[in-house]
Write a protein that holds these residues in place. Structure first.
Motif, short mmCIF file in Angstrom:
data_model
loop_
_atom_site.label_atom_id
_atom_site.label_comp_id
_atom_site.label_asym_id
_atom_site.label_seq_id
_atom_site.Cartn_x
_atom_site.Cartn_y
_atom_site.Cartn_z
N LEU A 19 -13.34 91.26 43.11
CA LEU A 19 -12.23 91.28 42.15
C LEU A 19 -12.55 92.26 41.03
CD1 LEU A 19 -11.57 87.43 41.80
CD2 LEU A 19 -10.39 89.05 43.29
N GLU A 20 -11.55 93.05 40.64
CA GLU A 20 -11.72 94.03 39.58
C GLU A 20 -10.75 93.77 38.44
OE1 GLU A 20 -11.32 97.90 41.19
OE2 GLU A 20 -13.13 97.79 42.44
N GLU A 21 -11.17 94.09 37.23
CA GLU A 21 -10.32 93.93 36.05
C GLU A 21 -10.63 95.07 35.09
OE1 GLU A 21 -7.17 92.13 34.44
OE2 GLU A 21 -8.25 91.11 36.06
N GLU A 22 -9.58 95.81 34.71
CA GLU A 22 -9.74 96.93 33.79
C GLU A 22 -9.98 96.42 32.37
OE1 GLU A 22 -9.84 100.11 34.49
OE2 GLU A 22 -9.33 99.99 36.63
N ILE A 23 -10.89 97.12 31.64
CA ILE A 23 -11.16 96.74 30.25
C ILE A 23 -9.98 97.13 29.36
CG2 ILE A 23 -12.70 97.10 28.28
CD1 ILE A 23 -14.96 97.62 30.25
N ALA A 24 -9.46 98.32 29.56
CA ALA A 24 -8.31 98.78 28.76
C ALA A 24 -7.02 98.30 29.41
CB ALA A 24 -8.31 100.29 28.65
N TYR A 25 -6.10 97.88 28.59
CA TYR A 25 -4.81 97.43 29.10
C TYR A 25 -3.72 97.68 28.06
CZ TYR A 25 -5.16 93.31 26.06
OH TYR A 25 -5.25 92.48 24.97
N ASP A 26 -2.48 97.68 28.53
CA ASP A 26 -1.32 97.87 27.66
C ASP A 26 -0.63 96.52 27.47
OD1 ASP A 26 -1.78 100.58 27.49
OD2 ASP A 26 -0.54 101.04 29.25
N GLU A 27 -0.36 96.19 26.23
CA GLU A 27 0.27 94.90 25.92
C GLU A 27 1.68 95.13 25.36
OE1 GLU A 27 -0.44 90.90 23.16
OE2 GLU A 27 -1.89 92.53 23.16
N LYS A 28 2.60 94.31 25.83
CA LYS A 28 3.97 94.35 25.30
C LYS A 28 4.02 93.61 23.97
CE LYS A 28 6.70 94.58 29.56
NZ LYS A 28 7.74 93.87 30.35
N CYS A 29 4.49 94.28 22.95
CA CYS A 29 4.67 93.64 21.64
C CYS A 29 6.15 93.73 21.28
CB CYS A 29 3.81 94.32 20.58
SG CYS A 29 2.04 94.10 20.83
N TYR A 30 6.83 92.60 21.28
CA TYR A 30 8.26 92.59 20.97
C TYR A 30 8.47 92.78 19.48
CZ TYR A 30 9.08 90.99 25.73
OH TYR A 30 9.14 90.90 27.10
N THR A 31 9.40 93.66 19.14
CA THR A 31 9.67 94.00 17.74
C THR A 31 10.63 93.02 17.08
OG1 THR A 31 11.52 95.45 18.36
CG2 THR A 31 9.31 96.43 18.27
N GLY A 32 11.32 92.20 17.85
CA GLY A 32 12.30 91.28 17.29
C GLY A 32 13.71 91.83 17.28
N GLU A 33 13.87 93.12 17.63
CA GLU A 33 15.19 93.73 17.70
C GLU A 33 15.85 93.38 19.03
OE1 GLU A 33 16.72 95.41 15.31
OE2 GLU A 33 15.02 95.19 13.94
N THR A 34 17.04 92.85 18.97
CA THR A 34 17.77 92.46 20.18
C THR A 34 19.22 92.91 20.10
OG1 THR A 34 18.35 90.29 19.27
CG2 THR A 34 16.30 90.44 20.55
N ILE A 35 19.82 93.09 21.26
CA ILE A 35 21.24 93.41 21.38
C ILE A 35 21.83 92.48 22.42
CG2 ILE A 35 22.95 95.14 22.03
CD1 ILE A 35 21.05 97.30 21.14
N GLU A 36 22.95 91.85 22.09
CA GLU A 36 23.65 90.97 23.03
C GLU A 36 24.93 91.65 23.50
OE1 GLU A 36 24.26 87.15 21.33
OE2 GLU A 36 22.14 86.58 21.45
N ILE A 37 25.05 91.81 24.81
CA ILE A 37 26.19 92.52 25.42
C ILE A 37 27.00 91.52 26.23
CG2 ILE A 37 26.87 94.41 26.92
CD1 ILE A 37 24.12 95.67 26.39
N PRO A 38 28.28 91.29 25.89
CA PRO A 38 29.13 90.41 26.70
C PRO A 38 29.32 90.98 28.11
CG PRO A 38 30.10 90.82 24.54
CD PRO A 38 28.98 91.79 24.69
N VAL A 39 29.31 90.10 29.09
CA VAL A 39 29.43 90.51 30.49
C VAL A 39 30.49 89.66 31.17
CG1 VAL A 39 28.23 90.70 32.70
CG2 VAL A 39 27.03 91.28 30.60
N VAL A 40 31.35 90.29 31.94
CA VAL A 40 32.37 89.61 32.74
C VAL A 40 32.32 90.20 34.14
CG1 VAL A 40 34.83 89.12 33.04
CG2 VAL A 40 33.84 89.17 30.75
N GLY A 41 32.39 89.36 35.16
CA GLY A 41 32.32 89.86 36.52
C GLY A 41 33.01 88.96 37.51
N THR A 42 33.23 89.49 38.69
CA THR A 42 33.78 88.72 39.80
C THR A 42 33.12 89.22 41.07
OG1 THR A 42 35.77 88.22 41.09
CG2 THR A 42 35.74 90.31 39.91
N GLY A 43 32.55 88.29 41.85
CA GLY A 43 31.84 88.69 43.05
C GLY A 43 30.59 89.49 42.69
#
Length: 415
Positions: free
Chosen positions: A263-287
């Motif tokens: 098993l291998e594991e890299e020492i360096a890694y990239d982490e996701k850091c959420y900024t708190g900025e969000t956008i809500e988009i209304p969605v409508v669909g059929t099928g």
């Protein structure tokens, strides 16, 4: 009942004031002009009067020297008049009713209840193969045939009930609580079944209940070797094989084999850091079609999206082929980080524990293990040498050729 009759015919609320309101009311009674809910407010009176009575009120007002003003109009005639002026609204109303009537002729939701061993995805795929799916006409569904097909194609299902409620197809099933045996193996057992090795290793344990063992404890075997033969020989008096009696081989066998794991594991890694900025988009669909009401493009370089959708439901079991909801866009930044030595050990050990847990769930016993963790410049490596033991065998049709019985020679006597 009287209220509904008044509403269908229509009526108005009027305000009456002047010289002799009492005389006006008496004249209304004499001329069969129906008024009701008369209220005295001091300087004026209010009352309800039918449409025909309102037009017959004009000469009576002149006789009594009183005046009247309309305060409100109520009833079906006034409602129809308002709606007629709003032609688009009326057209939309009739369009919705027509759409509702057409949509109610199709199936828009499928629910399965009572399944435990058979997953919902498996049953939905089976229904798709049978031509049963959402957006199909109710008239095209053969309920009796679908119930019979479910029972015949799945031995695990003992009882089925298919019902249509509104636009929802309800499928109730009951699974067999008794174990289901493989009839194919039972049929092949009459021809003989061998136990063969599925892995290469050393036999550490063998107890034979049926068949002829071909190996003993300590023997090395390869994948595919016959461990217990399903052909039981029947000998002649001279110890030659007369014939074979075929059975299904049955035995408890344990094979020991080595397995190396890295098993291998890299020492360096990239982490996701959420900024708190969000956008809500209304969605409508059929099928499978979907429309997102987005004014501008997403201004983020890195983002995750998640959706929440609901199907339009008018009644308990009446669904429409329309979905609505929202799509949430969350911005994040990629931050380069380094694992600490303690974190690296924890990550590798956790991955190794999951592998060990999976082996235990499969019935594999770990007789011996040697684990080492080494650190390099950019990564850590876990090496594991394990000695495993398991019942790595399977049934296959016997390959022992049958022995034909020799024909008896008849001695002929000559006269």
């Amino acid at each position: 009942m009287l209220h509904w009759i008044q509403y269908l015919r229509g009526y108005v609320t009027v305000k009456v004031w002047g010289y002799s309101v009492e005389r006006l009311l008496n004249l209304c009674g004499n001329h069969d002009v129906l008024v009701w809910d008369i209220e005295d407010h001091g300087d004026y009176h209010t009352m309800h009067i039918s449409i025909a009575g309102f037009f017959a009120l004009k000469p009576l007002l002149k006789k009594t020297g009183t005046r009247a003003a309309v305060l409100g109009k109520y009833g079906l005639p006034f409602f129809v008049s308002k709606m007629w002026r709003r032609k688009l609204f009326v057209a939309g109303l009739f369009g919705c009713i027509l759409f509702w009537c057409l949509a109610s002729r199709f199936i828009w939701d499928i629910r399965i209840e009572g399944n435990f061993a058979l997953t919902e995805d498996v049953l939905l795929d089976y229904l798709e193969e049978q031509g049963v799916h959402t957006a199909m006409k109710k008239s095209a569904l053969e309920i009796a045939e679908l119930e019979q097909a479910l029972r015949e194609d799945y031995d695990l299902i003992t009882w089925t009930s298919v019902q249509l409620r509104g636009t929802t197809l309800l499928i109730h099933i009951k699974e067999n609580e008794m174990p289901v045996y493989d009839n194919r193996n039972q049929a092949e057992a009459d021809k003989g079944m061998d136990l063969v090795a599925e892995k290469e290793g050393v036999v550490t344990y063998i107890i034979t209940r049926s068949g002829v063992p071909q190996v003993a404890c300590g023997d090395s075997v390869r994948k595919g070797d016959v461990l217990v033969s399903g052909a039981v020989p029947v000998y002649n008096e001279d110890t030659t094989v007369r014939r074979y009696q075929y059975v299904q081989a049955d035995a408890d066998i344990t094979i020991s084999y080595a397995r190396n794991l890295s098993l291998e594991e890299e020492i360096a890694y990239d982490e996701k850091c959420y900024t708190g900025e969000t956008i809500e988009i209304p969605v409508v669909g059929t099928g499978e079609k979907e429309v997102a009401f987005r004014i501008r493009k997403v201004p983020y370089d890195f983002y995750d999206t998640s959706e929440e959708k609901k199907q339009v439901q008018l009644l308990d079991h009446l669904y429409l082929p329309v979905y609505y909801g929202k799509r949430t866009v969350q911005e994040y930044e990629i931050v380069p980080k380094m694992h600490t030595d303690e974190e690296m050990k924890t990550l590798l050990q956790e991955r190794f524990r999951k592998i060990i847990s999976t082996l235990n769930e499969k019935g594999v016993q770990i007789a011996e293990k040697n684990v080492t963790i080494k650190k390099n410049n950019k990564k850590w490596v876990l090496h594991a040498h394990m000695q495993l033991e398991e019942s790595a065998v399977k049934l296959t049709p016997t390959i022992t050729p049958p022995v034909e019985e020799p024909e008896k020679e008849e001695d002929t006597q000559s006269d």
